[in-house]
Design an enzyme around this catalytic site. Structure first.
Site, PDB file in Angstrom:
ATOM      1  N   PHE A  58       0.806  -1.231   0.000  1.00  0.00           N
ATOM      2  CA  PHE A  58       0.000   0.000   0.000  1.00  0.00           C
ATOM      3  C   PHE A  58       0.836   1.277   0.000  1.00  0.00           C
ATOM      4  CE2 PHE A  58       0.344  -1.371   4.488  1.00  0.00           C
ATOM      5  CZ  PHE A  58       0.893  -0.232   5.071  1.00  0.00           C
ATOM      6  N   ARG A  81      -3.656   9.098  20.348  1.00  0.00           N
ATOM      7  CA  ARG A  81      -3.954   7.837  19.642  1.00  0.00           C
ATOM      8  C   ARG A  81      -5.342   7.326  20.017  1.00  0.00           C
ATOM      9  NH1 ARG A  81      -0.839   5.685  15.353  1.00  0.00           N
ATOM     10  NH2 ARG A  81      -1.300   3.568  16.004  1.00  0.00           N
ATOM     11  N   THR A 123      -6.419   2.261  13.069  1.00  0.00           N
ATOM     12  CA  THR A 123      -5.939   2.667  11.740  1.00  0.00           C
ATOM     13  C   THR A 123      -7.015   2.521  10.669  1.00  0.00           C
ATOM     14  OG1 THR A 123      -3.750   1.897  12.407  1.00  0.00           O
ATOM     15  CG2 THR A 123      -4.097   2.252  10.057  1.00  0.00           C
ATOM     16  N   ARG A 143     -11.223   8.485  13.476  1.00  0.00           N
ATOM     17  CA  ARG A 143     -11.090   7.642  12.281  1.00  0.00           C
ATOM     18  C   ARG A 143     -12.360   6.859  11.947  1.00  0.00           C
ATOM     19  NH1 ARG A 143      -4.885   5.524  13.127  1.00  0.00           N
ATOM     20  NH2 ARG A 143      -3.897   7.111  11.807  1.00  0.00           N
ATOM     21  N   HIS A 177      -3.082  11.527  11.131  1.00  0.00           N
ATOM     22  CA  HIS A 177      -1.937  10.760  11.596  1.00  0.00           C
ATOM     23  C   HIS A 177      -1.689  11.131  13.049  1.00  0.00           C
ATOM     24  CE1 HIS A 177       2.122   9.246  12.184  1.00  0.00           C
ATOM     25  NE2 HIS A 177       2.410  10.433  12.685  1.00  0.00           N
TER      26      HIS A 177
HETATM   27  P1  GTP Z   1      -0.600   6.802  10.936  1.00  0.00           P
HETATM   28  O1  GTP Z   1      -1.029   7.589  12.133  1.00  0.00           O
HETATM   29  O2  GTP Z   1      -1.082   7.406   9.626  1.00  0.00           O
HETATM   30  O3  GTP Z   1       0.871   6.490  10.952  1.00  0.00           O
HETATM   31  O4  GTP Z   1      -1.397   5.433  11.041  1.00  0.00           O
HETATM   32  P2  GTP Z   1      -1.150   4.242  12.090  1.00  0.00           P
HETATM   33  O5  GTP Z   1       0.029   4.525  12.952  1.00  0.00           O
HETATM   34  O6  GTP Z   1      -2.451   3.950  12.748  1.00  0.00           O
HETATM   35  O7  GTP Z   1      -0.830   3.065  11.086  1.00  0.00           O
HETATM   36  P3  GTP Z   1       0.551   2.701  10.377  1.00  0.00           P
HETATM   37  O8  GTP Z   1       1.639   3.614  10.780  1.00  0.00           O
HETATM   38  O9  GTP Z   1       0.742   1.235  10.519  1.00  0.00           O
HETATM   39  O10 GTP Z   1       0.180   2.989   8.846  1.00  0.00           O
HETATM   40  C1  GTP Z   1       0.344   4.275   8.251  1.00  0.00           C
HETATM   41  C2  GTP Z   1      -0.774   4.488   7.249  1.00  0.00           C
HETATM   42  O11 GTP Z   1      -0.673   3.492   6.241  1.00  0.00           O
HETATM   43  C3  GTP Z   1      -2.173   4.335   7.833  1.00  0.00           C
HETATM   44  O12 GTP Z   1      -2.698   5.559   8.318  1.00  0.00           O
HETATM   45  C4  GTP Z   1      -2.969   3.835   6.638  1.00  0.00           C
HETATM   46  O13 GTP Z   1      -3.421   4.935   5.825  1.00  0.00           O
HETATM   47  C5  GTP Z   1      -1.951   3.028   5.861  1.00  0.00           C
HETATM   48  N1  GTP Z   1      -2.030   1.602   6.186  1.00  0.00           N
HETATM   49  C6  GTP Z   1      -1.546   0.981   7.286  1.00  0.00           C
HETATM   50  N2  GTP Z   1      -1.768  -0.350   7.267  1.00  0.00           N
HETATM   51  C7  GTP Z   1      -2.424  -0.577   6.100  1.00  0.00           C
HETATM   52  C8  GTP Z   1      -2.918  -1.765   5.476  1.00  0.00           C
HETATM   53  O14 GTP Z   1      -2.823  -2.878   5.995  1.00  0.00           O
HETATM   54  N3  GTP Z   1      -3.538  -1.605   4.264  1.00  0.00           N
HETATM   55  C9  GTP Z   1      -3.666  -0.387   3.683  1.00  0.00           C
HETATM   56  N4  GTP Z   1      -4.287  -0.324   2.508  1.00  0.00           N
HETATM   57  N5  GTP Z   1      -3.209   0.758   4.235  1.00  0.00           N
HETATM   58  C10 GTP Z   1      -2.593   0.666   5.422  1.00  0.00           C
HETATM   59 MG    MG Z   2       1.900   5.115  12.206  1.00  0.00          MG
END
Ligand code: GTP
Ligand code: MG
Length: 247
Positions: A64, A102, A108, A122, A147
């Protein structure tokens, strides 16, 4: 966290939140009244591919990742309007800042957020199927509005990636700074301590800089760190500078 138990965390109000006019809602959810946290810094940023890549570096090999960069740079929500491509970057400051933000952000995946944390920010997001050129669905993109740094260590890296020390009032700075003594310029991955046409100034002598950034620049200059390490430092100094460096 410092001796007083203070933490900072980075929030990005993402392009889908701006497009849907949810900025005021997000800010009110994160207000001092609800969270006990204070603003330490804020800026409007057109996210360059360089900054986006550094911010989400941990996801570089995920399927992704390309769509994530398209999303955070604003190309997905403003394909025809580059001047609208921006995020609002905010540093929140206070006890347990990371955990508190958070919790209000929620899980997420917006579908999971709706199932398990209705009322979280979210829960108002969307999951968008992504098709390849033949129309075949090959994955999805999580448009999740904000984020929020996941751990205090991640928060430190991210606050330093998006903000210069002087963007934060001196009394609210939590991470070590020092006065820079060397002129640093950059073009692409090339760091230089002497100016020539085409180079952008990164940090001038006399500027206050994060000590960790100066460590990286000193190591790159000495050849003990890879040249591309300088990008992590340069990204924030190039924020909003030139159209051609923007998304
Ligand atoms: P952020 O606050 O944006 O960093 O999100 P997070 O900390 O809850 O999640 P993470 O850092 O793991 O992922 C960053 C971003 O990637 C997320 O906000 C999503 O938009 C995207 N993302 C994460 N995991 C997935 C996944 O499994 N599939 C898809 N399509 N997008 C993902
Ligand atoms: Mg993150």
């Amino acid at each position: 966290m410092n001796q007083l138990g203070m933490e900072q965390t980075l929030v990005l109000i993402k392009p889908d939140a701006l497009k849907n006019s949810l900025t005021g809602y997000v800010l009110s959810q994160l207000s001092e009244f609800h969270t006990g946290l204070r603003f330490a810094a804020t800026k409007i940023v057109t996210v360059s591919p360089l900054l986006a890549g550094e911010h989400y570096a941990e996801h570089v090999n995920k399927a992704f990742y390309p769509s994530l960069l398209e999303y955070i740079t604003g190309r997905v929500h403003y394909p025809d309007s580059p001047s609208n491509r921006r995020v609002i970057a905010i540093v929140y400051h206070g006890k347990e800042a990371v955990l508190k933000v958070r919790a209000i952000a929620g899980p997420t995946n917006p579908h999971t957020a709706r199932d398990t944390k209705p009322g979280s920010i979210r829960a108002l997001g969307t999951v968008v199927p992504i098709a390849d050129e033949s129309g075949q669905i090959v994955g999805d993109r999580m448009d999740n509005l904000i984020h929020a740094s996941a751990t205090p260590e991640e928060a430190e890296r991210e606050v330093k990636l998006w903000f210069r020390p002087q963007d934060i009032p001196a009394r609210m700075r939590l991470y070590p700074v020092e006065v820079n003594e060397t002129p640093y310029f950059i073009e692409g991955d090339t760091l230089s301590t002497t100016y020539r046409a085409g180079l952008s100034s990164v940090i001038a002598p006399g500027d206050i800089a994060w000590s960790s950034d100066l460590d990286i620049l000193r190591e790159v200059t000495a050849g003990t760190a890879a040249p591309e390490a300088a990008r992590l430092v340069a990204a924030k100094y190039l924020i909003n500078r030139n159209d051609e460096e923007q998304a």
